[in-house]
Design an enzyme around this catalytic site. Structure first.
Site, PDB file in Angstrom:
ATOM      1  N   HIS A   1      70.918  32.941  57.182  1.00 39.39           N
ATOM      2  CA  HIS A   1      70.598  32.646  58.588  1.00 39.39           C
ATOM      3  C   HIS A   1      71.583  33.334  59.531  1.00 39.39           C
ATOM      4  O   HIS A   1      71.192  33.902  60.556  1.00 39.39           O
ATOM      5  CB  HIS A   1      70.623  31.138  58.827  1.00 39.39           C
TER       6      HIS A   1
ATOM      7  N   GLU B   1      71.864  29.511  53.748  1.00 37.81           N
ATOM      8  CA  GLU B   1      72.507  29.253  55.041  1.00 37.81           C
ATOM      9  C   GLU B   1      73.271  30.493  55.523  1.00 37.81           C
ATOM     10  O   GLU B   1      73.274  30.798  56.727  1.00 37.81           O
ATOM     11  CB  GLU B   1      73.450  28.059  54.931  1.00 37.81           C
TER      12      GLU B   1
ATOM     13  N   GLU C   1      62.730  30.446  58.157  1.00 40.48           N
ATOM     14  CA  GLU C   1      63.211  29.756  56.965  1.00 40.48           C
ATOM     15  C   GLU C   1      62.776  30.489  55.702  1.00 40.48           C
ATOM     16  O   GLU C   1      63.556  30.616  54.744  1.00 40.48           O
ATOM     17  CB  GLU C   1      62.683  28.317  56.944  1.00 40.48           C
TER      18      GLU C   1
END
Length: 506
Positions: free
Chosen positions: A334, A331, A395
């Site tokens: 990202h 995360e 992703e």
């Protein structure tokens, strides 16, 4: 202090190079990978680390990054340093430039080798000084984009743009229907006689689009991948703030306090991941704030402004802190990779191009009902052919970088693939149907686990280069495999007993 003395002092203090006969006397020059600009030469500050444990001291893989000496040579005004009267200054500059140019020419985040030595992403790279320079390559960094309108304004204008395309298409259709047959013939002949001019005009528009696309490509400072950036993370401040306020309002009654043990565990992991990756571009500039929400969803997210949201359902789904660290590293990746700005840029460009096809649909279709059907088909093609595959690509990139972020924090990265295998097994036990990957914005659990298994050896090498303690046996992947086989055997025995009972009755 004169300019030459100031430069000499800075270069010596940050590059730590000694001059001996015009050559670098150091046997090993170390570089920390960074793509804000060229790579920055420095010495690896090797620190003692202890195993990541909530009840013990946290280890730190932080490396003191050297000063970005390339900024002295980016324009003609700074070339005077190379012609400085003090020969020591010249040799210092030339030596640092040689280190910078050679290191920046090494492929980045591809797992390639140089004379049998492995140099992974964002890890300390040490090169003997006797390597000769065969080829120089300079990274081009784009300036900050000056956009006409921020993304939240374009978001408000998006319905108006579609409405304009629809109205214009319907007007063209009605105009054509109302046109007399003789004028239709004249118009068709006019188009045929001027087809080359029309082709030249369309080609010119295509060239303008291609130039616009390639002039807005930028190399990622972390992975080196070329990406389209019409906007930057700073341009999403308004939308990010609105999203943050919405989440805080939604989960206001479910927020865990800072005294909650679960909050403290996640806080320690987040702090360790950030502290161990300060050399990554942008990670030290953001203020990372944690929010743990009492919710059963197995999820976590990081907003572009560094606001981290973790659901307690994820804390129950992981088996140890290593799995949780790998998820949080994903995360954080990202946010560091600016995927929000990249996805917004690609979506904005696609929407603009599809306005032309939307106008043509409403101009060509003889009835509004057929035009609405054509518009729906266009939106689904856009979603399944462009948006979702692109989301899966991002992703995968976040998986790779997140694994390396966790490795630099001395996490047992072998646990990363086990988490996704656990989720796959959990869905199979619950009898949930497995949808094909092409309909999802994320890779399937099985493919994700297999890809992480391929990336784990590289992450283990990064972990070793950070002087992390050796991992204990057995491998968590082996433990999960053995438990899965035991579960399968235990399920087969009742089936065999049932089959024997049926045979006896018959």
């Amino acid at each position: 202090m004169s300019l030459g003395e100031l430069v000499k002092e800075e270069i010596r203090s940050f590059c730590s190079l000694q001059i001996a006969g015009g050559k670098c006397r150091d046997n090993c020059t170390c570089s920390v990978a960074s793509r804000d600009g060229p790579e920055m030469p420095s010495y690896c500050s090797e620190m003692k680390h202890q195993q990541l444990n909530i009840s013990s001291k946290r280890k730190d893989c932080f490396r003191a990054t050297g000063y970005d000496v390339h900024r002295y040579f980016v324009n003609d005004n700074h070339k005077l340093l190379l012609s400085h009267q003090n020969r020591d200054v010249q040799r210092n500059v030339q030596c640092c430039m040689r280190s910078h140019v050679f290191l920046s020419s090494v492929p980045f985040a591809r797992g390639r080798t140089l004379q049998g030595t492995f140099y992974p992403l964002s890890a300390p790279r040490c090169f003997p000084a006797e390597y000769s320079l065969q080829k120089t390559r300079h990274f081009r960094t784009s300036p900050v984009l000056n956009i006409l309108l921020p993304p939240h304004v374009w978001l408000l204008l998006k319905p108006a743009q579609k409405l304009f395309a629809i109205v214009l298409g319907r007007r063209i259709r009605k105009w054509w229907k109302a046109l007399p047959s003789n004028k239709r013939t004249l118009f068709t002949e006019y188009l045929r006689s001027n087809k080359w001019k029309l082709f030249a005009g369309l080609s010119g528009l295509g060239i303008i689009f291609i130039l616009f696309y390639f002039t807005h490509l930028e190399e990622s400072p972390v992975t080196g991948r070329s990406r389209l950036l019409l906007f930057r993370k700073e341009h999403y401040d308004v939308l990010t703030q609105l999203e943050y306020e919405g989440l805080m309002e939604e989960f206001a009654e479910n927020m865990l306090t800072e005294n909650d043990p679960r909050y403290q565990v996640v806080k320690i992991i987040i702090d360790q991941l950030i502290k161990s990756n300060r050399d990554l571009p942008g990670i030290s500039k953001m203020e990372w704030i944690l929010h743990v929400v009492e919710k059963s969803d197995i999820n976590a997210s990081v907003l572009p402004n560094g606001q981290v949201f973790v659901f307690t359902g994820l804390l129950k789904a992981v088996t140890d802190i290593h799995q949780l660290s790998c998820i949080l590293g994903h995360e954080i990746a990202h946010a560091v990779l600016e995927h929000t700005a990249e996805k917004g840029s690609v979506a904005h460009l696609l929407d603009f191009l599809l306005l032309i096809s939307l106008m043509m649909i409403w101009a060509i279709c003889p009835m509004d009902s057929l035009a609405i059907l054509g518009q729906w088909i266009q939106s689904k093609l856009k979603e399944f052919m462009f948006e979702r595959p692109y989301s899966r690509t991002l992703e995968n990139e976040a998986d790779e970088v997140g694994l390396q972020i966790a490795a630099k924090a001395c996490v047992d990265v072998r646990a990363s693939s086990v988490f996704w295998q656990q989720l796959e097994l959990l869905e199979a036990v619950k009898g949930q149907p497995q949808l094909p990957e092409w309909v999802s914005t994320h890779p399937s659990h099985g493919k994700r686990a297999k890809r992480l298994d391929r990336l784990i050896p590289e992450a283990l090498k990064i972990r070793e280069m950070c002087n992390c303690p050796a991992l204990s046996d057995p491998d968590p992947r082996l433990i999960f495999r053995q438990r899965t086989q035991h579960l399968e055997k235990s399920e087969e025995k009742p089936k065999q007993n049932v089959a024997v009972d049926v045979q006896k009755r018959t």
